[in-house]
Design a protein around this motif. Structure first.
Motif, short mmCIF file in Angstrom:
data_model
loop_
_atom_site.label_atom_id
_atom_site.label_comp_id
_atom_site.label_asym_id
_atom_site.label_seq_id
_atom_site.Cartn_x
_atom_site.Cartn_y
_atom_site.Cartn_z
N GLY A 34 3.57 48.19 20.02
CA GLY A 34 2.75 48.22 20.70
C GLY A 34 2.58 48.29 21.58
N GLU A 35 2.84 48.68 23.05
CA GLU A 35 2.46 47.91 24.38
C GLU A 35 2.80 46.56 25.09
OE1 GLU A 35 0.59 48.78 28.97
OE2 GLU A 35 0.27 50.05 27.75
N GLY A 36 3.37 46.07 25.02
CA GLY A 36 3.46 44.30 25.56
C GLY A 36 3.49 43.43 23.88
N ALA A 37 3.73 44.21 23.07
CA ALA A 37 4.78 43.04 22.27
C ALA A 37 5.72 42.74 22.30
CB ALA A 37 4.64 44.44 20.84
N LEU A 38 5.82 41.77 21.75
CA LEU A 38 7.01 40.45 22.04
C LEU A 38 7.77 41.93 20.82
CD1 LEU A 38 8.91 38.21 23.26
CD2 LEU A 38 8.04 36.94 21.25
N LEU A 39 9.30 41.91 20.87
CA LEU A 39 10.75 41.84 20.14
C LEU A 39 11.00 40.54 19.26
CD1 LEU A 39 11.96 44.84 19.64
CD2 LEU A 39 13.61 43.61 21.03
N PRO A 40 10.99 41.21 18.05
CA PRO A 40 11.10 40.05 17.28
C PRO A 40 12.69 39.30 17.59
CG PRO A 40 10.78 42.44 15.56
CD PRO A 40 10.75 42.21 17.30
N ALA A 41 13.16 38.25 17.10
CA ALA A 41 14.66 37.37 18.04
C ALA A 41 15.19 38.15 17.14
CB ALA A 41 14.53 35.93 17.03
#
Length: 245
Positions: A34-41
């Protein structure tokens, strides 16, 4: 050289670049996050998809260029908000953005009077005649979306900046001050890369594809009003129009 048909991004011969497979997997992940979520490393995503980090970075780079991801130095990469879609019409930028629920504003960069030069042909004046050049950064919720340069014939519109600070709608100001009717326009759209100065003003990467729009507007009598050059961030905005036979 033959041109191969492509369906859904997959060539007919069926050989798909590994980064493209990862890109498709990432698109599914973005929908889940979803919008604004941090992408995993990166290391975790590369391990999950069984690819080298260089392959993963290529997929992430394309998604960032397309405006689906946004990279923030020191913070990470985040799922981007959907692009703004603005109609192609003779109307104010302010009005269009407000209808989309966004807060429009502008930051004035340049106000100067210069010879018309080659633009004189579009404005129906001599190359030596003076034009007002108003350059502004277009913002939505304080985010830079575009860089707009407007050229107005000084002789036709004397004192155009009187009582106008450049941050509001020039379209509405011209209507109110000169009782103008914007009746028609010729507009050309193409993709370009921003110059270093333009990229700096728009807070974007110089390698980011941009949409360049050049418009000449005319009044009800067919007399040119203005020449406008607008450079928009291709990752943050798109345009639509309705066509009729």
């Amino acid at each position: 050289m033959t041109v191969e048909a492509v369906r859904g991004g997959v060539p007919e011969h069926g050989r798909v670049p590994k980064y493209y497979v990862v890109k498709s997997q990432l698109l599914n992940l973005l929908a889940e996050l979803g919008e604004g979520a941090l992408l995993p490393a990166e290391r975790d995503l590369a391990a999950a998809y069984g690819v080298a980090r260089s392959t993963l970075r290529q997929a992430i780079s394309e998604l960032t260029m397309e405006g689906r991801l946004r990279a923030h130095r020191g913070r990470g990469t985040f799922v981007a908000a959907p692009k703004l879609v603005q109609p192609l019409a003779l109307r104010s930028y302010t009005e269009a953005l407000r209808e989309m629920g966004r807060r429009p504003s502008r930051r004035v960069v340049t106000v100067e009077t210069v010879p018309a030069g080659p633009l004189g042909a579009d404005l129906g004046i001599a190359a030596t005649d003076q034009v007002l050049h108003l350059e502004r950064v277009l913002l939505a919720d304080d985010e830079p979306l575009g860089l707009e340069s407007t050229y107005l014939p000084v002789a036709r519109f004397p004192g155009v900046m009187d009582g106008y600070d450049g941050t509001g709608s020039l379209y509405q100001h011209m209507i109110d001050r000169y009782a103008l009717t914007y009746a028609a326009a010729v507009e050309r759209i193409e993709t370009v890369l921003a110059s270093p100065r333009e990229a700096m003003l728009l807070d974007t990467n110089p390698a980011q594809p941009m949409l360049l729009m050049q418009r000449t507007s005319s009044d009800a009598d067919g007399h040119p009003i203005e020449r406008v050059r607008s450079l928009y961030r291709g990752d943050r905005i798109g345009f639509e129009t309705h066509l009729h036979p």
